[in-house]
Motif scaffolding. Structure first.
Motif, PDB file in Angstrom:
ATOM      1  N   PRO A  34     -43.153  -7.106  95.633  1.00  0.00           N
ATOM      2  CA  PRO A  34     -44.514  -7.476  95.219  1.00  0.00           C
ATOM      3  C   PRO A  34     -45.072  -8.559  96.136  1.00  0.00           C
ATOM      4  O   PRO A  34     -44.328  -9.267  96.806  1.00  0.00           O
ATOM      5  N   GLU A  35     -46.376  -8.684  96.158  1.00  0.00           N
ATOM      6  CA  GLU A  35     -47.031  -9.656  97.025  1.00  0.00           C
ATOM      7  C   GLU A  35     -47.306 -10.946  96.266  1.00  0.00           C
ATOM      8  O   GLU A  35     -47.670 -10.924  95.097  1.00  0.00           O
ATOM      9  N   GLY A  36     -47.119 -12.067  96.938  1.00  0.00           N
ATOM     10  CA  GLY A  36     -47.448 -13.361  96.354  1.00  0.00           C
ATOM     11  C   GLY A  36     -46.258 -14.018  95.688  1.00  0.00           C
ATOM     12  O   GLY A  36     -45.372 -13.352  95.142  1.00  0.00           O
ATOM     13  N   TRP A  37     -46.220 -15.358  95.750  1.00  0.00           N
ATOM     14  CA  TRP A  37     -45.083 -16.099  95.208  1.00  0.00           C
ATOM     15  C   TRP A  37     -44.955 -15.901  93.704  1.00  0.00           C
ATOM     16  O   TRP A  37     -43.837 -15.809  93.180  1.00  0.00           O
ATOM     17  N   ARG A  38     -46.075 -15.814  92.990  1.00  0.00           N
ATOM     18  CA  ARG A  38     -46.003 -15.715  91.528  1.00  0.00           C
ATOM     19  C   ARG A  38     -45.352 -14.399  91.087  1.00  0.00           C
ATOM     20  O   ARG A  38     -44.496 -14.378  90.196  1.00  0.00           O
ATOM     21  N   ALA A  39     -45.756 -13.294  91.721  1.00  0.00           N
ATOM     22  CA  ALA A  39     -45.171 -11.998  91.374  1.00  0.00           C
ATOM     23  C   ALA A  39     -43.682 -11.959  91.699  1.00  0.00           C
ATOM     24  O   ALA A  39     -42.879 -11.385  90.944  1.00  0.00           O
ATOM     25  N   LEU A  40     -43.286 -12.574  92.807  1.00  0.00           N
ATOM     26  CA  LEU A  40     -41.875 -12.593  93.189  1.00  0.00           C
ATOM     27  C   LEU A  40     -41.054 -13.440  92.216  1.00  0.00           C
ATOM     28  O   LEU A  40     -39.953 -13.040  91.793  1.00  0.00           O
ATOM     29  N   ALA A  70     -38.092 -12.100  89.581  1.00  0.00           N
ATOM     30  CA  ALA A  70     -36.742 -12.662  89.556  1.00  0.00           C
ATOM     31  C   ALA A  70     -36.364 -13.124  88.149  1.00  0.00           C
ATOM     32  O   ALA A  70     -35.254 -12.863  87.671  1.00  0.00           O
ATOM     33  N   ALA A  71     -37.283 -13.826  87.480  1.00  0.00           N
ATOM     34  CA  ALA A  71     -36.985 -14.325  86.136  1.00  0.00           C
ATOM     35  C   ALA A  71     -36.776 -13.182  85.159  1.00  0.00           C
ATOM     36  O   ALA A  71     -35.856 -13.213  84.329  1.00  0.00           O
ATOM     37  N   ARG A  72     -37.610 -12.158  85.232  1.00  0.00           N
ATOM     38  CA  ARG A  72     -37.464 -11.026  84.303  1.00  0.00           C
ATOM     39  C   ARG A  72     -36.175 -10.240  84.579  1.00  0.00           C
ATOM     40  O   ARG A  72     -35.533  -9.742  83.648  1.00  0.00           O
ATOM     41  N   THR A  73     -35.814 -10.119  85.850  1.00  0.00           N
ATOM     42  CA  THR A  73     -34.570  -9.416  86.179  1.00  0.00           C
ATOM     43  C   THR A  73     -33.368 -10.170  85.621  1.00  0.00           C
ATOM     44  O   THR A  73     -32.441  -9.564  85.055  1.00  0.00           O
ATOM     45  N   LEU A  74     -33.370 -11.490  85.763  1.00  0.00           N
ATOM     46  CA  LEU A  74     -32.285 -12.296  85.211  1.00  0.00           C
ATOM     47  C   LEU A  74     -32.240 -12.187  83.688  1.00  0.00           C
ATOM     48  O   LEU A  74     -31.160 -12.052  83.091  1.00  0.00           O
ATOM     49  N   TRP A  75     -33.391 -12.263  83.040  1.00  0.00           N
ATOM     50  CA  TRP A  75     -33.427 -12.186  81.576  1.00  0.00           C
ATOM     51  C   TRP A  75     -32.899 -10.839  81.089  1.00  0.00           C
ATOM     52  O   TRP A  75     -32.122 -10.776  80.129  1.00  0.00           O
ATOM     53  N   LEU A  89     -46.436 -24.450  88.027  1.00  0.00           N
ATOM     54  CA  LEU A  89     -46.133 -24.408  89.450  1.00  0.00           C
ATOM     55  C   LEU A  89     -47.394 -24.079  90.256  1.00  0.00           C
ATOM     56  O   LEU A  89     -47.587 -24.607  91.358  1.00  0.00           O
ATOM     57  N   ALA A  90     -48.248 -23.231  89.697  1.00  0.00           N
ATOM     58  CA  ALA A  90     -49.508 -22.903  90.389  1.00  0.00           C
ATOM     59  C   ALA A  90     -50.365 -24.140  90.572  1.00  0.00           C
ATOM     60  O   ALA A  90     -50.974 -24.328  91.636  1.00  0.00           O
ATOM     61  N   VAL A  91     -50.423 -24.982  89.555  1.00  0.00           N
ATOM     62  CA  VAL A  91     -51.197 -26.226  89.659  1.00  0.00           C
ATOM     63  C   VAL A  91     -50.599 -27.127  90.730  1.00  0.00           C
ATOM     64  O   VAL A  91     -51.309 -27.732  91.546  1.00  0.00           O
TER      65      VAL A  91
END
Length: 360
Positions: free
Chosen positions: A206-212, A216-221, A352-354
């Motif tokens: 996926p594109e962009g730091w947020r999507a990446l 990762a978090a959803r895969t770990l969960w 993190l976005a802020v």
């Protein structure tokens, strides 16, 4: 005489089993849902479910819920010319009481025959030899040992794992397993590495730091959800150098590398996201252990604490807490780990976005 509310629930469940609307292996609604459907207190629904489990009509399975128990197979009839032994009285049609006689071997997953309350049911091969012919030791591989060990840990938790249990599940001699794995500690690390590598990160990225970071978090969960014992293996303060665990870190680092954060800050963010996932996942295994120790589900345990909570609310010392409990009303608070994961992930990503937006 009118039946008590909990007795009406029991009678309804028995009737549904008797006429086939509920079959062995069917899952029942949660006690909270039953209480809502019947318009009774949560403690009333809990009492009905507990009594049905004690009678062997239902069975509670860790991490899964409450299911209709499979009736034990009827004993073979007496041979001609013999006098049948007296059989214990059975309850009304539609209820099945687990007998203390040894049960036939069960598969590693699926529907299980309810065992007596004093002896919780265990999957085969854990603590006792599995039935059937022994497999040739020449067919044994490290991968088979790891897979069998994961199945045991998934079903019963890491404390139930032993080399003897794995060997029994595979129907091989215990010493044969040591030709492939040095011992339980090494086996646990191999299990963890295999579990962390089940999903991976296929292209396209996926594109962009947020999507990446979110992926990762959803895969770990999802991984921890599949294997609740896994969160106990990798303490945050003593991280394991496992190749497949590093793959998740690599995904996060790919997301953060263009952010402009220095190396320490990037690692801090990665640890923060990982700790959110792992911290919630640890509750999965701890709840299973608590259930085995106390014999109570989390809802039953909370029901027993109701008088204490009521006393705290009535004391007047904690007006904020009292107002919160009053606002929740009879439905109470349902602790949902998946909902908390989503809330925490969204909060971390927004924060993190802020932070990144303030950087040059």
């Amino acid at each position: 005489m009118a039946l008590a509310p909990y007795q009406r629930i029991i009678s309804d469940v028995r009737a549904r089993i008797a006429d086939g609307r509920l079959a062995p292996g069917d899952r029942l609604p949660s006690t909270r849902q039953l209480a809502k459907d019947w318009g009774v207190a949560l403690a009333t629904a809990t009492k009905a479910m507990t009594l049905l489990c004690q009678e062997g009509v239902l069975e509670a399975r860790p991490r899964s819920g409450t299911f209709v128990a499979t009736p034990a197979p009827a004993p073979a009839g007496p041979r001609p010319g013999t006098t049948p032994a007296s059989a214990p009285a059975q309850p009304a049609s539609g209820t099945f009481v687990a007998t203390p006689a040894p049960a036939p071997a069960q598969p590693a997953s699926g529907t299980f025959v309810a065992a007596p309350a004093s002896s919780p049911a265990r999957p085969p091969g854990v603590g006792r030899p599995a039935s059937g012919p022994r497999s040739p030791d020449g067919d044994l591989t490290r991968q088979r040992i790891i897979r069998a060990a994961i199945e045991i840990a998934d079903a019963e938790g890491l404390d139930a794992l032993s080399m003897r249990g794995v060997a029994a599940k595979l129907r091989v001699a215990t010493m044969s397993t040591y030709r492939h794995v040095a011992g339980k500690d090494d086996l646990v690390l191999l299990m963890a590495d295999a579990a962390f590598g089940e999903l991976g990160y296929p292209d396209p990225q996926p594109e962009g730091w947020r999507a990446l970071m979110e992926r990762a978090a959803r895969t770990l969960w999802t991984t921890f959800r599949r294997h609740p014992w896994l969160a106990q293996v990798t303490p945050l303060t003593r991280p394991m150098v496992l190749p497949n665990l590093l793959a998740h870190s690599e995904q996060m680092h790919t997301a953060l590398r263009p952010s402009g954060l220095d190396a320490t800050s990037r690692l801090d963010v990665m640890v923060m996201f990982y700790s959110h996932v792992q911290g919630l996942a640890m509750q999965l295994e701890q709840e299973t252990q608590a259930r085995e120790v106390t014999g109570l589900t989390d809802e039953e345990w909370m029901d027993q604490r109701t008088p204490v909570l009521e006393a705290v609310v009535a004391s007047g010392r904690y007006p904020g807490f009292a107002a919160l409990m009053t606002e929740l009303g009879e439905e109470g608070y349902d602790l949902d780990l998946d909902r908390l994961f989503e809330l925490g992930l969204r909060t971390l990503l927004d924060g993190l976005a802020v932070t990144l937006a303030k950087r040059p």
